[in-house]
Design a protein around this motif. Structure first.
Motif, short mmCIF file in Angstrom:
data_model
loop_
_atom_site.label_atom_id
_atom_site.label_comp_id
_atom_site.label_asym_id
_atom_site.label_seq_id
_atom_site.Cartn_x
_atom_site.Cartn_y
_atom_site.Cartn_z
N LYS A 48 -14.14 52.07 -66.40
CA LYS A 48 -13.18 51.24 -67.12
C LYS A 48 -13.86 49.95 -67.56
N ASN A 49 -13.70 49.62 -68.84
CA ASN A 49 -14.35 48.44 -69.40
C ASN A 49 -13.48 47.90 -70.53
N ASN A 50 -13.27 46.63 -70.57
CA ASN A 50 -12.46 45.97 -71.59
C ASN A 50 -11.05 46.57 -71.71
N GLY A 51 -10.48 46.97 -70.60
CA GLY A 51 -9.12 47.49 -70.61
C GLY A 51 -8.97 48.89 -71.17
N THR A 52 -10.08 49.54 -71.57
CA THR A 52 -10.00 50.89 -72.11
C THR A 52 -10.53 51.88 -71.09
N LEU A 53 -10.11 53.11 -71.22
CA LEU A 53 -10.64 54.11 -70.32
C LEU A 53 -11.11 55.32 -71.12
N ASP A 54 -10.20 56.17 -71.52
CA ASP A 54 -10.61 57.38 -72.21
C ASP A 54 -9.97 57.51 -73.59
N THR A 55 -9.48 56.43 -74.14
CA THR A 55 -8.80 56.48 -75.43
C THR A 55 -9.33 55.40 -76.36
N ILE A 56 -9.62 55.82 -77.59
CA ILE A 56 -9.96 54.87 -78.64
C ILE A 56 -8.76 54.82 -79.57
N PHE A 57 -8.15 53.65 -79.69
CA PHE A 57 -7.02 53.49 -80.59
C PHE A 57 -7.55 53.10 -81.97
N LEU A 58 -7.07 53.78 -83.01
CA LEU A 58 -7.58 53.55 -84.37
C LEU A 58 -7.44 52.09 -84.79
N ALA A 59 -6.36 51.46 -84.40
CA ALA A 59 -6.11 50.08 -84.81
C ALA A 59 -7.13 49.11 -84.22
N GLN A 123 -19.71 59.99 -90.17
CA GLN A 123 -18.35 59.90 -90.70
C GLN A 123 -18.01 58.44 -90.93
N ALA A 124 -17.10 58.21 -91.85
CA ALA A 124 -16.71 56.85 -92.20
C ALA A 124 -15.89 56.20 -91.10
N GLN A 125 -14.96 56.97 -90.53
CA GLN A 125 -14.12 56.44 -89.45
C GLN A 125 -13.65 57.57 -88.56
N LEU A 126 -13.14 57.21 -87.41
CA LEU A 126 -12.60 58.20 -86.48
C LEU A 126 -11.28 58.74 -87.00
N THR A 127 -10.93 59.94 -86.56
CA THR A 127 -9.69 60.58 -86.98
C THR A 127 -8.80 60.79 -85.77
N SER A 128 -7.53 60.45 -85.89
CA SER A 128 -6.58 60.63 -84.80
C SER A 128 -6.52 62.11 -84.40
#
Length: 177
Positions: A48-59, A123-128
């Motif tokens: 766990k780092n910077n409040g994130t764990l296993d999820t990248i939020f697009l925003a 790729q240009a960006q991640l996809t949900s």
């Protein structure tokens, strides 16, 4: 009658000779000529780092910075020659890329950012809805044990008897809206 006794004795002698000559020291569950290698058990976990764990939020993908810890599951055991941390996209063994090559000291902590994933997969960006699985390719001498082979199970998949506490076959990072 005499002919029958001679035949029986002859058959018994031949059977005894065959049974004694067909055994060797190489017989057994695993013959010596097979050459079993000890493959180290590597555990892969997300820190766990910077409040994130296993999820990248697009925003907030630019702020994502996860860390993957690669370590020996059994301390004190012989270590592999090296490992390559690989990543596969959407659980497809045909879409595996080397994330970080030639890791030789354990435990090792690998930093993962959304920008690195984008660059790696061109790729240009991640996809949900996409997933990215990180795992080690293990090298023992010159032999490579793949994490995500095209055919069959990988080096850690299907490991039975491992405690779910502290052991991870791979790390999955999900992309969410």
């Amino acid at each position: 009658m005499k002919f029958g006794k001679i035949t029986i004795v002859t058959v018994l002698m031949v059977t005894c000779l065959l049974s004694l000559t067909s055994c060797s020291k190489d017989d057994g569950a695993i013959p010596e000529r097979i050459g079993i290698e000890d493959v180290p058990v590597i555990t892969t976990n997300l820190v766990k780092n910077n409040g994130t764990l296993d999820t990248i939020f697009l925003a907030s993908q630019a702020a994502y910075q996860g860390q993957i810890k690669i370590a020996m599951y059994f301390p004190g055991q012989p270590t592999p020659s090296k490992i390559d941390v690989v990543v596969r996209k959407n659980a497809a063994a045909t879409n595996v890329k080397v994330f970080q090559a030639d890791v030789t000291s354990y435990p090792a902590t690998i930093t993962v950012t959304a920008a690195q994933i984008n660059t790696l997969f061109a790729q240009a960006q991640l996809t949900s809805g996409d997933t990215y699985d990180f795992a080690p390719d293990i090298y023992v001498g010159q032999k490579k044990y793949q994490a995500f082979p095209l055919v069959g199970l990988g080096n850690g998949q299907g490991v039975t008897g491992m405690s779910s506490i502290g052991f991870g076959e791979y790390v999955r990072v999900r992309i969410r809206p």
